[in-house]
Design a protein around this motif. Structure first.
Motif, PDB file in Angstrom:
ATOM      1  N   ASN A   1     -74.594  56.459  40.781  1.00 28.39           N
ATOM      2  CA  ASN A   1     -75.597  56.945  39.822  1.00 28.39           C
ATOM      3  C   ASN A   1     -77.019  56.598  40.248  1.00 28.39           C
ATOM      4  O   ASN A   1     -77.934  57.404  40.082  1.00 28.39           O
ATOM      5  CB  ASN A   1     -75.317  56.407  38.420  1.00 28.39           C
ATOM      6  CG  ASN A   1     -74.124  57.084  37.780  1.00 28.39           C
ATOM      7  OD1 ASN A   1     -73.671  58.143  38.219  1.00 28.39           O
ATOM      8  ND2 ASN A   1     -73.586  56.469  36.745  1.00 28.39           N
ATOM      9  N   ALA A   2     -77.216  55.410  40.790  1.00 31.55           N
ATOM     10  CA  ALA A   2     -78.541  55.008  41.264  1.00 31.55           C
ATOM     11  C   ALA A   2     -78.940  55.838  42.486  1.00 31.55           C
ATOM     12  O   ALA A   2     -80.103  56.221  42.626  1.00 31.55           O
ATOM     13  CB  ALA A   2     -78.557  53.521  41.601  1.00 31.55           C
TER      14      ALA A   2
ATOM     15  N   GLN B   1     -80.397  51.170  36.036  1.00 34.75           N
ATOM     16  CA  GLN B   1     -79.023  51.598  35.791  1.00 34.75           C
ATOM     17  C   GLN B   1     -78.273  50.435  35.150  1.00 34.75           C
ATOM     18  O   GLN B   1     -78.725  49.299  35.202  1.00 34.75           O
ATOM     19  CB  GLN B   1     -78.334  51.977  37.113  1.00 34.75           C
ATOM     20  CG  GLN B   1     -78.982  53.123  37.848  1.00 34.75           C
ATOM     21  CD  GLN B   1     -78.658  54.461  37.236  1.00 34.75           C
ATOM     22  OE1 GLN B   1     -77.504  54.744  36.930  1.00 34.75           O
ATOM     23  NE2 GLN B   1     -79.671  55.287  37.029  1.00 34.75           N
ATOM     24  N   ALA B   2     -77.103  50.721  34.625  1.00 34.46           N
ATOM     25  CA  ALA B   2     -76.272  49.653  34.064  1.00 34.46           C
ATOM     26  C   ALA B   2     -75.921  48.628  35.142  1.00 34.46           C
ATOM     27  O   ALA B   2     -75.766  47.438  34.864  1.00 34.46           O
ATOM     28  CB  ALA B   2     -75.005  50.244  33.463  1.00 34.46           C
ATOM     29  N   SER B   3     -75.825  49.084  36.387  1.00 34.60           N
ATOM     30  CA  SER B   3     -75.460  48.197  37.498  1.00 34.60           C
ATOM     31  C   SER B   3     -76.625  47.360  38.008  1.00 34.60           C
ATOM     32  O   SER B   3     -76.448  46.485  38.848  1.00 34.60           O
ATOM     33  CB  SER B   3     -74.883  49.022  38.650  1.00 34.60           C
ATOM     34  OG  SER B   3     -75.828  50.002  39.072  1.00 34.60           O
ATOM     35  N   GLY B   4     -77.851  47.629  37.533  1.00 38.33           N
ATOM     36  CA  GLY B   4     -78.990  46.836  37.958  1.00 38.33           C
ATOM     37  C   GLY B   4     -80.260  47.660  38.106  1.00 38.33           C
ATOM     38  O   GLY B   4     -80.312  48.836  37.747  1.00 38.33           O
ATOM     39  N   ALA B   5     -81.276  47.021  38.658  1.00 38.05           N
ATOM     40  CA  ALA B   5     -82.575  47.660  38.890  1.00 38.05           C
ATOM     41  C   ALA B   5     -82.727  47.908  40.390  1.00 38.05           C
ATOM     42  O   ALA B   5     -82.450  47.027  41.205  1.00 38.05           O
ATOM     43  CB  ALA B   5     -83.689  46.756  38.387  1.00 38.05           C
TER      44      ALA B   5
ATOM     45  N   LYS C   1     -83.345  45.115  42.909  1.00 37.44           N
ATOM     46  CA  LYS C   1     -84.219  44.055  42.437  1.00 37.44           C
ATOM     47  C   LYS C   1     -83.396  43.033  41.662  1.00 37.44           C
ATOM     48  O   LYS C   1     -82.632  43.377  40.778  1.00 37.44           O
ATOM     49  CB  LYS C   1     -85.302  44.659  41.542  1.00 37.44           C
ATOM     50  CG  LYS C   1     -86.434  43.725  41.298  1.00 37.44           C
ATOM     51  CD  LYS C   1     -87.650  44.484  40.853  1.00 37.44           C
ATOM     52  CE  LYS C   1     -88.769  43.499  40.625  1.00 37.44           C
ATOM     53  NZ  LYS C   1     -89.976  44.118  40.173  1.00 37.44           N
ATOM     54  N   LYS C   2     -83.565  41.774  42.011  1.00 38.53           N
ATOM     55  CA  LYS C   2     -82.779  40.701  41.395  1.00 38.53           C
ATOM     56  C   LYS C   2     -83.585  39.853  40.410  1.00 38.53           C
ATOM     57  O   LYS C   2     -83.021  39.181  39.573  1.00 38.53           O
ATOM     58  CB  LYS C   2     -82.218  39.772  42.480  1.00 38.53           C
ATOM     59  CG  LYS C   2     -81.444  40.471  43.577  1.00 38.53           C
ATOM     60  CD  LYS C   2     -80.027  40.693  43.169  1.00 38.53           C
ATOM     61  CE  LYS C   2     -79.241  41.199  44.379  1.00 38.53           C
ATOM     62  NZ  LYS C   2     -77.938  41.644  44.051  1.00 38.53           N
ATOM     63  N   THR C   3     -84.916  39.864  40.562  1.00 38.59           N
ATOM     64  CA  THR C   3     -85.774  39.038  39.706  1.00 38.59           C
ATOM     65  C   THR C   3     -86.886  39.888  39.105  1.00 38.59           C
ATOM     66  O   THR C   3     -87.091  41.031  39.516  1.00 38.59           O
ATOM     67  CB  THR C   3     -86.415  37.889  40.507  1.00 38.59           C
ATOM     68  OG1 THR C   3     -87.239  38.449  41.527  1.00 38.59           O
ATOM     69  CG2 THR C   3     -85.368  36.981  41.134  1.00 38.59           C
ATOM     70  N   GLN C   4     -87.634  39.307  38.176  1.00 42.20           N
ATOM     71  CA  GLN C   4     -88.732  40.027  37.525  1.00 42.20           C
ATOM     72  C   GLN C   4     -89.798  40.454  38.533  1.00 42.20           C
ATOM     73  O   GLN C   4     -90.231  41.593  38.545  1.00 42.20           O
ATOM     74  CB  GLN C   4     -89.353  39.126  36.446  1.00 42.20           C
ATOM     75  CG  GLN C   4     -90.386  39.809  35.593  1.00 42.20           C
ATOM     76  CD  GLN C   4     -89.787  40.785  34.601  1.00 42.20           C
ATOM     77  OE1 GLN C   4     -88.623  40.705  34.261  1.00 42.20           O
ATOM     78  NE2 GLN C   4     -90.589  41.727  34.143  1.00 42.20           N
TER      79      GLN C   4
END
Length: 104
Positions: free
Chosen positions: A20-21, A58-62, A83-86
């Protein structure tokens, strides 16, 4: 329509995104190719002038795609990552800067 030019591992990085991403990334890059704005983006002045970041949630992440569309008649994809952090990691910014330097 502008051609997409992939730099470094950016193509394989996008290919590694979940389905999806990856689909959303393709659609957003197409928007840039035809001269439209992506639906969610921000300027990345920390990388260089004219550089932008497409933001995909996405639900799986950014996921992020850093590109520049102001050099020649192409969309240059400099970097793509999850992306894992802000804040965007310094190594991601530095990598995009280095790839931008190679094409300027």
């Amino acid at each position: 329509m502008k051609e997409v030019k992939w730099h470094g591992s950016s193509r394989s990085d996008v290919d590694a995104f979940p389905k999806n991403a990856r689909r959303e990334a393709g659609y957003q890059l197409f928007q840039v190719q035809i001269g439209e704005e992506p639906s969610d983006w921000k300027p990345m002045t920390s990388v260089g002038p004219g550089v932008r970041e497409i933001r995909i949630r996405q639900a799986s992440g950014a996921y992020r795609i850093i590109y520049v569309a102001t050099i020649g008649d192409a969309v240059h994809v400099l970097h793509a990552f999850q992306k894992k952090t802000q804040a965007t990691a310094k190594r991601d910014i530095d990598l995009a800067k280095a790839r931008l330097k190679q094409i300027r």
